[in-house]
Design a protein around this motif. Sequence first.
Motif, short mmCIF file in Angstrom:
data_model
loop_
_atom_site.label_atom_id
_atom_site.label_comp_id
_atom_site.label_asym_id
_atom_site.label_seq_id
_atom_site.Cartn_x
_atom_site.Cartn_y
_atom_site.Cartn_z
N ILE A 153 -1.42 -12.31 -5.35
CA ILE A 153 -1.95 -11.41 -4.33
C ILE A 153 -0.83 -10.60 -3.68
N MET A 154 0.28 -11.23 -3.43
CA MET A 154 1.41 -10.52 -2.83
C MET A 154 1.83 -9.34 -3.71
N GLY A 155 1.96 -9.61 -5.00
CA GLY A 155 2.30 -8.53 -5.92
C GLY A 155 1.18 -7.51 -6.03
N GLY A 156 -0.06 -7.98 -6.05
CA GLY A 156 -1.19 -7.06 -6.17
C GLY A 156 -1.33 -6.16 -4.97
N PHE A 157 -1.16 -6.70 -3.77
CA PHE A 157 -1.25 -5.88 -2.56
C PHE A 157 -0.12 -4.86 -2.51
N ALA A 158 1.08 -5.27 -2.93
CA ALA A 158 2.19 -4.32 -2.97
C ALA A 158 1.89 -3.19 -3.96
N ARG A 159 1.31 -3.54 -5.10
CA ARG A 159 0.97 -2.51 -6.09
C ARG A 159 -0.10 -1.56 -5.56
N LEU A 160 -1.09 -2.09 -4.85
CA LEU A 160 -2.13 -1.22 -4.27
C LEU A 160 -1.52 -0.23 -3.29
N ALA A 161 -0.50 -0.67 -2.56
CA ALA A 161 0.14 0.23 -1.60
C ALA A 161 1.03 1.26 -2.29
N THR A 162 1.87 0.80 -3.21
CA THR A 162 2.86 1.70 -3.80
C THR A 162 2.30 2.58 -4.91
N ASP A 163 1.39 2.04 -5.70
CA ASP A 163 0.89 2.78 -6.86
C ASP A 163 -0.43 3.50 -6.59
N TYR A 164 -1.21 3.00 -5.63
CA TYR A 164 -2.55 3.56 -5.41
C TYR A 164 -2.75 4.07 -3.99
N THR A 204 14.63 -15.32 -3.60
CA THR A 204 14.54 -14.06 -4.35
C THR A 204 13.57 -13.07 -3.72
N LEU A 205 12.48 -13.55 -3.18
CA LEU A 205 11.50 -12.65 -2.60
C LEU A 205 11.87 -12.35 -1.15
N PRO A 206 11.97 -11.08 -0.77
CA PRO A 206 12.32 -10.75 0.61
C PRO A 206 11.17 -11.11 1.55
N PRO A 207 11.45 -11.65 2.72
CA PRO A 207 10.37 -12.00 3.65
C PRO A 207 9.66 -10.74 4.15
N PRO A 208 8.38 -10.86 4.50
CA PRO A 208 7.61 -9.67 4.91
C PRO A 208 7.82 -9.33 6.37
N ASN A 209 9.07 -9.02 6.73
CA ASN A 209 9.33 -8.56 8.10
C ASN A 209 8.96 -7.09 8.21
N PRO A 210 8.89 -6.54 9.42
CA PRO A 210 8.43 -5.14 9.55
C PRO A 210 9.24 -4.13 8.76
N ASP A 211 10.56 -4.30 8.69
CA ASP A 211 11.38 -3.34 7.94
C ASP A 211 11.05 -3.39 6.45
N ASN A 212 10.90 -4.60 5.90
CA ASN A 212 10.59 -4.72 4.49
C ASN A 212 9.19 -4.18 4.17
N LEU A 213 8.22 -4.49 5.01
CA LEU A 213 6.87 -4.00 4.76
C LEU A 213 6.81 -2.49 4.84
N ALA A 214 7.62 -1.89 5.70
CA ALA A 214 7.62 -0.43 5.82
C ALA A 214 8.02 0.23 4.51
N ARG A 215 8.84 -0.43 3.72
CA ARG A 215 9.30 0.13 2.45
C ARG A 215 8.18 0.15 1.40
N LEU A 216 7.12 -0.63 1.63
CA LEU A 216 6.00 -0.64 0.69
C LEU A 216 4.97 0.44 0.99
N ARG A 217 5.05 1.00 2.17
CA ARG A 217 4.04 1.98 2.56
C ARG A 217 4.34 3.33 1.94
N PRO A 218 3.33 3.99 1.36
CA PRO A 218 3.57 5.30 0.74
C PRO A 218 3.91 6.37 1.77
#
Length: 333
Positions: free
Chosen positions: A273-284, A319-333
Amino acid sequence: MTNRAILAEALIAQTEWADAIHTPLAGDASNRRYERVTNKVNGATAVLMDSPPDKNEDVAAFVRMAKYLQSIGLSAPEIYAEDCEYGFLLLEDLGDDLFARVLEREAELERKLYEAATDVLVHLHASPVIPLDSYDPAIMTEYSALAFTKYAQGILGAHDVDARSRFELRFSDILHRETGGNRVVVQRDYHAENLIWLPNRTGLRRVGLLDFQSAMLGHPAYDLMSLLQDVRRSVPIGIEMRMIDRYIASTGIDSHDFRTAYAVLGAQRNLRIMGGFARLATDYEKPHYVDLIPAVWGHLMRDLEHPALVSIADIVRNTLPPPNPDNLARLRP
């Protein structure tokens, strides 16, 4: 009218909903669209599913699963009309009382609703299976790796290929070891946003089922874990523990093995789900899914505390970066 609108009207014209009023309904993470259609004369309603075949949305799978679930006494929507070639279904309208919405209004029903949903799984898993693809360790490992290739890469711009390879090798071994045995029908998206409360029905039929077209054969713990490790609605730990106990007591399944599989499958689903949600944000360009990632992370970190997952826990945490606000902002289109 668009070509798809014309095709939809051609299907509806064969039913009592010809010339009906159309109202959009909330969709999901897929390419499917939904409309409520209301008969102008008698007010009867139905739901139109628009599921484009060219976007890998196969309504025939929905029809097959709906008929199977109905045949074992569960409340899947009746199919009023179907056009599997072009991807349209006219379905029974089970209403708007999703578990999540009901519990916003009537929190005191929480235990009752989760007990009903758990009992549906007990019944489903005791029923004869139908031929379906297997949700096997190879597929589950591949899906889990989306956390590296979509989530971590979406934040960092690249991912640690060596860490991902070590994870895949070790996690595949864990899945083979801990999630074998009896195969049951798993709906794979069994949670409070896909269950409808139907209090006017009796017994198991009080739980209306949706979004089951991706069903596969898998481990009995999977759907219960999906229900209780809900990323859209926080399920109290007390409810989670009671429902696991209820399922084990009702089925006689080995408690240790089931709880181990529950944690392992929880890690698998939450990584996917983590990967899927990231893909929905970045790719779609669906950034609202990013807001759900912290809840996914919370479930994942708890699952990783199980001893069965010790060989991958540090790989994931380091290996996986924690979902802090700065990291999550990088996933937003």
